[in-house]
Design a protein around this motif. Structure first.
Motif, mmCIF file in Angstrom:
data_model
loop_
_atom_site.group_PDB
_atom_site.id
_atom_site.type_symbol
_atom_site.label_atom_id
_atom_site.label_comp_id
_atom_site.label_asym_id
_atom_site.label_seq_id
_atom_site.Cartn_x
_atom_site.Cartn_y
_atom_site.Cartn_z
ATOM 1 N N ALA A 6 -7.903 44.187 40.504
ATOM 2 C CA ALA A 6 -8.009 45.527 41.077
ATOM 3 C C ALA A 6 -6.168 45.823 41.592
ATOM 4 C CB ALA A 6 -8.709 46.032 41.861
ATOM 5 N N LYS A 7 -5.561 46.343 42.149
ATOM 6 C CA LYS A 7 -4.723 46.570 42.932
ATOM 7 C C LYS A 7 -4.922 46.376 44.362
ATOM 8 C CE LYS A 7 -0.953 49.820 42.834
ATOM 9 N NZ LYS A 7 0.403 51.066 42.477
ATOM 10 N N GLU A 8 -5.810 47.987 44.243
ATOM 11 C CA GLU A 8 -6.866 48.283 45.334
ATOM 12 C C GLU A 8 -7.103 46.409 46.222
ATOM 13 O OE1 GLU A 8 -7.069 49.179 49.664
ATOM 14 O OE2 GLU A 8 -5.932 50.942 47.569
ATOM 15 N N SER A 9 -7.447 46.394 45.844
ATOM 16 C CA SER A 9 -8.144 44.735 45.585
ATOM 17 C C SER A 9 -6.901 43.063 46.002
ATOM 18 C CB SER A 9 -9.106 43.359 45.426
ATOM 19 O OG SER A 9 -10.237 44.511 44.835
ATOM 20 N N ARG A 10 -6.038 43.328 44.937
ATOM 21 C CA ARG A 10 -4.903 42.351 45.712
ATOM 22 C C ARG A 10 -4.240 43.080 46.823
ATOM 23 N NH1 ARG A 10 -2.021 39.852 41.977
ATOM 24 N NH2 ARG A 10 0.083 38.937 42.677
ATOM 25 N N LYS A 11 -3.547 44.319 46.946
ATOM 26 C CA LYS A 11 -3.743 44.821 48.806
ATOM 27 C C LYS A 11 -4.265 43.887 49.661
ATOM 28 C CE LYS A 11 -2.244 48.984 49.205
ATOM 29 N NZ LYS A 11 -2.361 51.027 49.180
ATOM 30 N N GLU A 12 -5.134 44.305 49.763
ATOM 31 C CA GLU A 12 -5.975 43.197 50.532
ATOM 32 C C GLU A 12 -6.015 42.682 51.170
ATOM 33 O OE1 GLU A 12 -10.582 45.246 51.290
ATOM 34 O OE2 GLU A 12 -10.056 46.852 49.906
ATOM 35 N N ALA A 13 -6.018 41.335 49.443
ATOM 36 C CA ALA A 13 -5.823 39.746 49.806
ATOM 37 C C ALA A 13 -4.682 39.843 50.330
ATOM 38 C CB ALA A 13 -5.833 39.387 48.170
ATOM 39 N N ILE A 14 -3.346 39.925 49.619
ATOM 40 C CA ILE A 14 -2.437 40.208 50.287
ATOM 41 C C ILE A 14 -2.112 40.326 51.603
ATOM 42 C CG2 ILE A 14 0.187 41.116 50.476
ATOM 43 C CD1 ILE A 14 0.242 41.708 47.865
ATOM 44 N N ALA A 15 -3.044 41.011 52.907
ATOM 45 C CA ALA A 15 -2.963 41.609 54.111
ATOM 46 C C ALA A 15 -4.109 40.530 54.318
ATOM 47 C CB ALA A 15 -3.817 43.072 53.964
ATOM 48 N N LEU A 32 5.663 40.251 50.586
ATOM 49 C CA LEU A 32 6.359 39.657 49.376
ATOM 50 C C LEU A 32 5.981 37.626 49.291
ATOM 51 C CD1 LEU A 32 7.878 39.852 47.216
ATOM 52 C CD2 LEU A 32 10.357 38.965 48.352
ATOM 53 N N GLU A 33 6.365 36.972 50.563
ATOM 54 C CA GLU A 33 5.437 35.395 49.903
ATOM 55 C C GLU A 33 4.001 35.447 49.919
ATOM 56 O OE1 GLU A 33 6.773 36.843 52.982
ATOM 57 O OE2 GLU A 33 9.756 35.790 52.534
ATOM 58 N N ALA A 34 3.468 36.188 50.649
ATOM 59 C CA ALA A 34 1.443 36.487 50.578
ATOM 60 C C ALA A 34 1.035 36.535 49.341
ATOM 61 C CB ALA A 34 1.409 37.438 51.346
ATOM 62 N N ASP A 35 2.168 38.139 48.402
ATOM 63 C CA ASP A 35 1.572 37.623 46.987
ATOM 64 C C ASP A 35 2.593 36.695 46.314
ATOM 65 O OD1 ASP A 35 1.470 40.274 45.142
ATOM 66 O OD2 ASP A 35 3.588 40.025 44.161
ATOM 67 N N SER A 36 3.331 36.479 46.716
ATOM 68 C CA SER A 36 3.416 35.071 45.421
ATOM 69 C C SER A 36 2.696 33.863 45.831
ATOM 70 C CB SER A 36 4.970 34.471 46.099
ATOM 71 O OG SER A 36 6.013 35.841 45.312
ATOM 72 N N LEU A 37 2.147 33.636 47.149
ATOM 73 C CA LEU A 37 0.785 32.170 47.223
ATOM 74 C C LEU A 37 0.195 32.969 46.448
ATOM 75 C CD1 LEU A 37 0.499 29.836 48.864
ATOM 76 C CD2 LEU A 37 0.304 31.767 50.215
ATOM 77 N N LEU A 38 -0.953 34.969 46.856
ATOM 78 C CA LEU A 38 -2.159 35.195 45.832
ATOM 79 C C LEU A 38 -1.689 35.165 44.508
ATOM 80 C CD1 LEU A 38 -4.163 36.299 45.757
ATOM 81 C CD2 LEU A 38 -3.391 38.750 45.794
ATOM 82 N N SER A 39 -0.443 35.362 43.658
ATOM 83 C CA SER A 39 -0.136 35.181 42.566
ATOM 84 C C SER A 39 -0.364 33.728 41.952
ATOM 85 C CB SER A 39 1.398 34.975 41.630
ATOM 86 O OG SER A 39 0.733 36.945 41.530
ATOM 87 N N PHE A 40 0.379 32.705 43.000
ATOM 88 C CA PHE A 40 -0.059 30.978 42.491
ATOM 89 C C PHE A 40 -1.703 30.793 42.336
ATOM 90 C CE2 PHE A 40 -0.857 26.592 44.378
ATOM 91 C CZ PHE A 40 0.534 26.034 43.248
ATOM 92 N N PHE A 41 -2.320 31.298 43.780
ATOM 93 C CA PHE A 41 -3.652 30.969 43.791
ATOM 94 C C PHE A 41 -4.660 31.090 42.433
ATOM 95 C CE2 PHE A 41 -2.827 29.681 48.445
ATOM 96 C CZ PHE A 41 -3.158 28.492 48.387
ATOM 97 N N LEU A 42 -3.590 32.562 42.397
ATOM 98 C CA LEU A 42 -5.247 33.071 41.179
ATOM 99 C C LEU A 42 -4.445 32.733 39.557
ATOM 100 C CD1 LEU A 42 -4.481 37.253 42.046
ATOM 101 C CD2 LEU A 42 -6.579 35.698 41.895
ATOM 102 N N GLU A 43 -3.504 31.634 39.306
ATOM 103 C CA GLU A 43 -3.118 31.017 38.510
ATOM 104 C C GLU A 43 -3.330 29.656 38.180
ATOM 105 O OE1 GLU A 43 1.402 30.540 35.852
ATOM 106 O OE2 GLU A 43 0.654 31.752 37.154
ATOM 107 N N GLU A 44 -3.193 29.079 39.217
ATOM 108 C CA GLU A 44 -2.919 27.731 39.174
ATOM 109 C C GLU A 44 -5.273 27.127 39.944
ATOM 110 O OE1 GLU A 44 -1.926 23.479 39.455
ATOM 111 O OE2 GLU A 44 -0.967 25.712 38.425
ATOM 112 N N ILE A 45 -5.225 27.920 40.738
ATOM 113 C CA ILE A 45 -7.026 27.841 41.115
ATOM 114 C C ILE A 45 -8.071 28.670 40.383
ATOM 115 C CG2 ILE A 45 -8.359 27.333 43.223
ATOM 116 C CD1 ILE A 45 -5.648 26.430 44.749
ATOM 117 N N GLY A 46 -7.356 30.563 40.386
ATOM 118 C CA GLY A 46 -8.741 31.168 39.901
ATOM 119 C C GLY A 46 -9.151 30.258 38.931
#
Length: 90
Positions: A6-15, A32-46
């Protein structure tokens, strides 16, 4: 399969990622870097985490299914046994 959050959860994860980097790395990272890192982890390790969770649920459900016959078992052909028991008490 990329895991979506969810959008709100993503914001908290980035923070949280930004804070982790700030407290543990020599250089902080931006959102921006934190968002990219989160996307990577969600796709690769999620999926790894997701699959483990599914396996854990399957294991627990299987254990519960194995107990169903104990919880809901009824002895068969009990009518005459009960009748005979009643007659013996009289």
């Amino acid at each position: 399969m990329t895991i979506q959050i969810a959008k709100e959860s993503r914001k908290e994860a980035i923070a949280s990622i930004e804070r982790y980097a700030r407290e543990n790395f020599p250089e902080p990272i931006g959102s921006l870097e934190a968002d990219s890192l989160l996307s990577f982890f969600l796709e690769e390790i999620g999926p790894l985490v997701y699959n483990r969770a599914v396996a854990d649920v399957q294991e627990r459900l299987q254990a519960r299914i194995m107990e169903v016959d104990i919880e809901v078992h009824e002895n068969e052909f009990q009518y005459w046994r009960r009748q005979d028991a009643k007659r013996q008490r009289k």
